[in-house]
Every structure is written in C-alpha cells, then in structure tokens.
Design a protein around this motif. Sequence first.
Motif, short mmCIF file in Angstrom:
data_model
loop_
_atom_site.label_atom_id
_atom_site.label_comp_id
_atom_site.label_asym_id
_atom_site.label_seq_id
_atom_site.Cartn_x
_atom_site.Cartn_y
_atom_site.Cartn_z
N GLY A 121 0.78 -1.23 0.00
CA GLY A 121 0.00 0.00 0.00
C GLY A 121 0.81 1.28 0.00
O GLY A 121 0.25 2.38 -0.10
N GLN A 122 2.16 1.18 0.10
CA GLN A 122 2.97 2.39 0.13
C GLN A 122 3.05 3.01 -1.27
O GLN A 122 3.18 2.30 -2.27
CB GLN A 122 4.38 2.06 0.64
CG GLN A 122 5.27 3.28 0.84
CD GLN A 122 6.61 2.92 1.45
OE1 GLN A 122 6.72 1.93 2.18
NE2 GLN A 122 7.63 3.71 1.16
N ARG A 123 2.99 4.34 -1.31
CA ARG A 123 3.05 5.03 -2.60
C ARG A 123 4.09 6.16 -2.59
O ARG A 123 4.39 6.72 -3.62
CB ARG A 123 1.68 5.63 -2.96
CG ARG A 123 0.58 4.58 -3.14
CD ARG A 123 0.83 3.70 -4.36
NE ARG A 123 -0.25 2.75 -4.59
CZ ARG A 123 -0.26 1.52 -4.10
NH1 ARG A 123 0.75 1.09 -3.35
NH2 ARG A 123 -1.27 0.70 -4.36
N GLU A 124 4.63 6.50 -1.43
CA GLU A 124 5.58 7.60 -1.33
C GLU A 124 7.00 7.05 -1.11
O GLU A 124 7.19 6.04 -0.43
CB GLU A 124 5.21 8.53 -0.16
CG GLU A 124 3.85 9.18 -0.30
CD GLU A 124 3.78 10.15 -1.47
OE1 GLU A 124 4.83 10.78 -1.78
OE2 GLU A 124 2.70 10.28 -2.08
N GLY A 125 7.99 7.75 -1.68
CA GLY A 125 9.39 7.43 -1.41
C GLY A 125 9.89 6.17 -2.08
O GLY A 125 10.93 5.63 -1.68
N LEU A 126 9.19 5.65 -3.09
CA LEU A 126 9.63 4.44 -3.78
C LEU A 126 10.31 4.81 -5.09
O LEU A 126 9.75 5.55 -5.90
CB LEU A 126 8.44 3.52 -4.06
CG LEU A 126 7.64 3.03 -2.85
CD1 LEU A 126 6.51 2.11 -3.31
CD2 LEU A 126 8.54 2.32 -1.85
#
Length: 391
Positions: free
Chosen positions: A345-350
């Motif tokens: 679910g992570q969308r930031e900092g990738l």
Amino acid sequence: MHIHGLIDDNAAIANLCHRLAQSPYVVVDTEFMRENSYWPELCLIQIADANEAAAIDPMQPGIDMKPLLDLLTENQDVLKVFHAGGQDIEIVYNLTGKTPHPLFDTQVAAMALGQGEQIGYSNLVDSYLGITVDKGARFTDWSRRPLDARQIDYAIADVTHLAEIFPKMLEKLRKTGRGLWLDEEMERLADPSNYFNDPEDVWRRVRIASRKPEVLGRLKALAKWREIEAQAKDLPRGRIVKDETIADLAGNPPRKQSDLSRVRGLSTTWGGNDIGARLMAAIESAVPMPADEMPGRDDRKNGMGKDGALVADLLKLLLKIRSRDINVASKLLARSDDLEALAGGQREGLSILEGWRFEQFGRDALALVEGHLAFAVKGGKLKMTRAEDAE
C-alpha cells in the motif's frame, strides 16, 4: 598505449598524475590483502587513461601518495572508472575519508545493457574485446616484494583492458539512451556513508534468531565491543570472536568472567584475562534495544497478509517479464523491498515510482496493483495485457 610498468618514485607519480589530470577519465584498480587484518592492506594501485598506464607501489618506503589520492578524490573534472569497485572505493575512503568522485562502475553499467547483474571482469573483457584474461596471477600475495614482470603485467592489464572497454560501453549507453539510468546508482556508490563501519551498527550483520529486546541489546553491545577491538588490533573481526559465539553470548550471557572459560569458541584464558574483562564490561553495559531500533522480520511479507504477499509475488513476475523485454538486469530496475512496499500500500518514497524506473516499470507495476493490468499467455509467452481486454 604507453605502459610504464611499476612506479615507486615520488617525482614520477606526481608527473603521471599531472598528465592524467588532463584526461576526461582514468581507470583505476587496486590489489590488496585483508585476510589477516581488519583494514585492507593496499599493495598496488593500477591507473590508466586512453594513452598511458602504470602500477604504483604504495608499499615503497617514503612514497608520497597525495598526488594520486588528490586526483581520485579532489579533481571533479576527471571521471574515475572502476569495475565492481566497492572494495577499491573503500580503500580510498579509508586513506582519505573521501570517495572517488565522479565515478563510473562498468559492472553496474553492464546491468543497464542486459549483461547480467554481476558480470565478472573476465567475462566483460571477453564480451567486448574477445580476449581471454590470464588468471595465473590471480592468487598472488601482492604484499610480497619484489613483484616479477608477469605479476605487474597482469595487474596493469586490468586497467588497460578496461580503458579500452569503457568508451565502447559509453557509446552503447548513448545509443540506447540508458546513460541517465545510471546517474543515481553511481551517486549511491560514491556516497561515503557506504564505506564507514560504524561500531554502533555492526550488530545488524550478525545472524540471530531472537527478537527479544534484551538479547538484541546485548548483541549490539558485544558487536560494538568486538569492532573496536578488531580496529585497534587491526585483525579481522572473526579473529577476535566469531559471529556464532557473539550470538550465543547475547542469548546466554555468562554471569561472571570465569564462566567465559567454558564458552565454546573462546580460549579458556578469557576467564581471567583483560580481553575477557572487556567482553564482560560490554555485556554489563548493554541495555534492551529500544523499539525504534528493533529490526523488521526477515520475511517482510508477514506484515502484508496473504493477499499482499501474493501481490508482491505478481510484481516480481512482472519485473522478470519487463526485465526480459527491455534487456536490463532486474536488480537495476527494482528492489524487492520496493515491490513489497508497493504491494503493502505504500506510494511515497519508492524509486520505482520516480524517474526512468516509473516509465520503464513503475507505471505498469502500479496498474497491476490497482487492478488495471493482468497476465496473459500469447504465442507461448507470458505477457501483460489491460485487465479489461483480458476480461
């Protein structure tokens, strides 16, 4: 190309470095020994540009390495080229506290050109020049003097071959438009923090099954103590105490120093000597590891649930397909950590959602996670298709 052979004269080194400083790039390699020491013992530095090459003897008494080290770390106009240069860069960092910059690693560049994730130097030379590298001197004790002509020729060939390969590789990168893909990787390699061994962090290298804060706190204290001992004595850390013994002591701490004489992996003399006392002081100083330092579980999928773990596996399958389609090493395109974070679910900092990685892979990875892409078999090959088309 003019080959100078072995240089062990300060004036000759200064003159060589003055000439090399006029070149757009230099190729660098080192020979070192570290089997019996904590700090790698630098035995030879080979350097070349398109016109000349030499080996410099850093073990010569009275040798002045400053012109060479300044060329590598202070001169920003000359690109420094290595192959799998991590240990070479570490040596320069240990000597100066700085890393060569700007730099270019041909092993990393080969990843962008579809030549695998860790192509060896010999295979790279064979693929670009059709030359079989002489491996006869590979196991030389480079700290012994004198070095014979064959050993010196062998060492210098490493940089003369690479000086010929680098422009060919650069031209391929320009033609494919993939040179910009490597900027981030080269900057990461040049980051000095990669080469600083902080005694506070070395516990992370030791395998241990326990996740109890008190055990990990002792592991951190013991690993820090061992690192300081190894640095002070210039011995490999495993020569002080092996990892498995450190882990055993963290999990089953002795109550008093005399108990150390019965610990497997320690000499019986540790029950009463000074180093044993320092080990006990490390154990006694340990505090439970705070929550913000606790390591994550080895299997990052455990926090995602079954569905998240399956999505991560699908992303890895997509990565294999895309790596094959565009002929690039999957390791350069995306890391497992990023795929699992995206699935969770992570969308930031990738990194896969930024820059060229997003264009080449991240956009489709995001579409897969959000249900807009699906797998399909076409002509016997696994491909991606829009989910609505698949339906």
